[in-house]
Design a protein around this motif. Structure first.
Motif, mmCIF file in Angstrom:
data_model
loop_
_atom_site.group_PDB
_atom_site.id
_atom_site.type_symbol
_atom_site.label_atom_id
_atom_site.label_comp_id
_atom_site.label_asym_id
_atom_site.label_seq_id
_atom_site.Cartn_x
_atom_site.Cartn_y
_atom_site.Cartn_z
ATOM 1 N N PRO A 1 12.395 -6.113 4.573
ATOM 2 C CA PRO A 1 12.677 -4.933 3.751
ATOM 3 C C PRO A 1 11.439 -4.247 3.213
ATOM 4 N N VAL A 2 10.235 -4.735 3.575
ATOM 5 C CA VAL A 2 9.018 -4.188 2.971
ATOM 6 C C VAL A 2 8.801 -2.739 3.380
ATOM 7 N N ALA A 3 8.945 -2.458 4.684
ATOM 8 C CA ALA A 3 8.749 -1.100 5.185
ATOM 9 C C ALA A 3 10.070 -0.605 5.757
ATOM 10 N N ARG A 4 10.964 -0.217 4.883
ATOM 11 C CA ARG A 4 12.314 0.146 5.315
ATOM 12 C C ARG A 4 12.404 1.590 5.802
ATOM 13 N N ASN A 5 11.373 2.412 5.493
ATOM 14 C CA ASN A 5 11.344 3.802 5.941
ATOM 15 C C ASN A 5 9.893 4.288 5.896
ATOM 16 N N THR A 6 9.678 5.548 6.237
ATOM 17 C CA THR A 6 8.297 6.045 6.312
ATOM 18 C C THR A 6 7.634 6.077 4.936
ATOM 19 N N ALA A 7 8.378 6.446 3.899
ATOM 20 C CA ALA A 7 7.779 6.486 2.564
ATOM 21 C C ALA A 7 7.292 5.101 2.151
#
Length: 219
Positions: free
Chosen positions: A24-30
């Motif tokens: 879940p650390v990098a779940r999207n670009t933001a």
């Protein structure tokens, strides 16, 4: 040979950055950009310079190849294009984060030096490994339940090796194998370690525990 990367005890450069792009650390670009900023602060300017250098050296490749390389390295956990970025802009955002961090230490930052002239034998050795694992890697990339099919992963990796740098191409190839958990034999693993030594890597750069090695596999 000289060991230019032997200070690293894990993957580095852009391939090293992509391994952190996981749920879940990098779940999207933001969240991914926040993560990139955190990592550049944590590891310092030398680590960051290698990320920037990799991005700059990849720049001549077409957008579709860049996009495939990114998605293959991350198993599309973060898909910038699906969120409205074109891939070149996305990599540019990461590059900007790197430049900001490096200039904290060196305001005179200039573009990365060109990749060294590749050793033809090393280039061919990396290409041979990519081509031999192409069926298994392609199958995994096409049938992944976590991401859209990615059938062109092998040609994209070959272009990274032949048109950019076999060092970077090899690291992106290893990252794709790890992302898709492609089975490899112990013999292939040993060849990977030997190739890594020729590039000047610590063995943990090649295998951080995420290669899928089968003792009874012959490939």
């Amino acid at each position: 040979m000289t060991k230019p990367h032997d200070a690293y005890f894990e993957d580095f450069g852009l391939s090293g950055l992509t391994k952190y792009f996981r749920h879940p650390v990098a779940r999207n670009t933001a969240a991914g950009l926040d993560l990139a900023g955190t990592l550049t602060e944590r590891y310092g300017p030398v680590y960051v310079q290698d990320i920037l250098t990799d991005i700059q050296r990849l720049a001549p490749l077409p957008d579709e190849v860049l996009n495939t390389l990114w998605l293959a390295a991350t198993e599309a956990y973060v898909d910038p294009v699906s969120e409205g970025y074109d891939i070149r802009t996305w990599l540019g955002r990461i590059a900007d984060i790197c430049v900001t961090r490096i200039r904290q230490n060196d305001p005179s930052l200039i573009s990365a030096a060109p990749a060294p002239e590749p050793d033809p034998d090393l280039r061919e050795a990396v290409l041979a490994e990519i081509r031999e694992t192409a069926p298994a890697l392609t199958e995994k990339a096409v049938t992944s339940i976590y991401a859209a099919p990615l059938p062109d992963v092998t040609p994209a990796l070959e272009r990274a090796v032949t048109e950019v740098d076999p060092d970077l191409g090899f690291r992106l190839y290893l990252r794709a194998l790890k992302a898709y958990f492609v089975p490899i034999s112990e013999a292939r693993y040993d060849r990977f370690i030997s190739l890594g030594e020729r590039f000047g890597y610590h063995e943990l750069v090649v295998d951080d525990g995420n290669l899928n090695i089968w003792s009874d596999l012959v490939d």
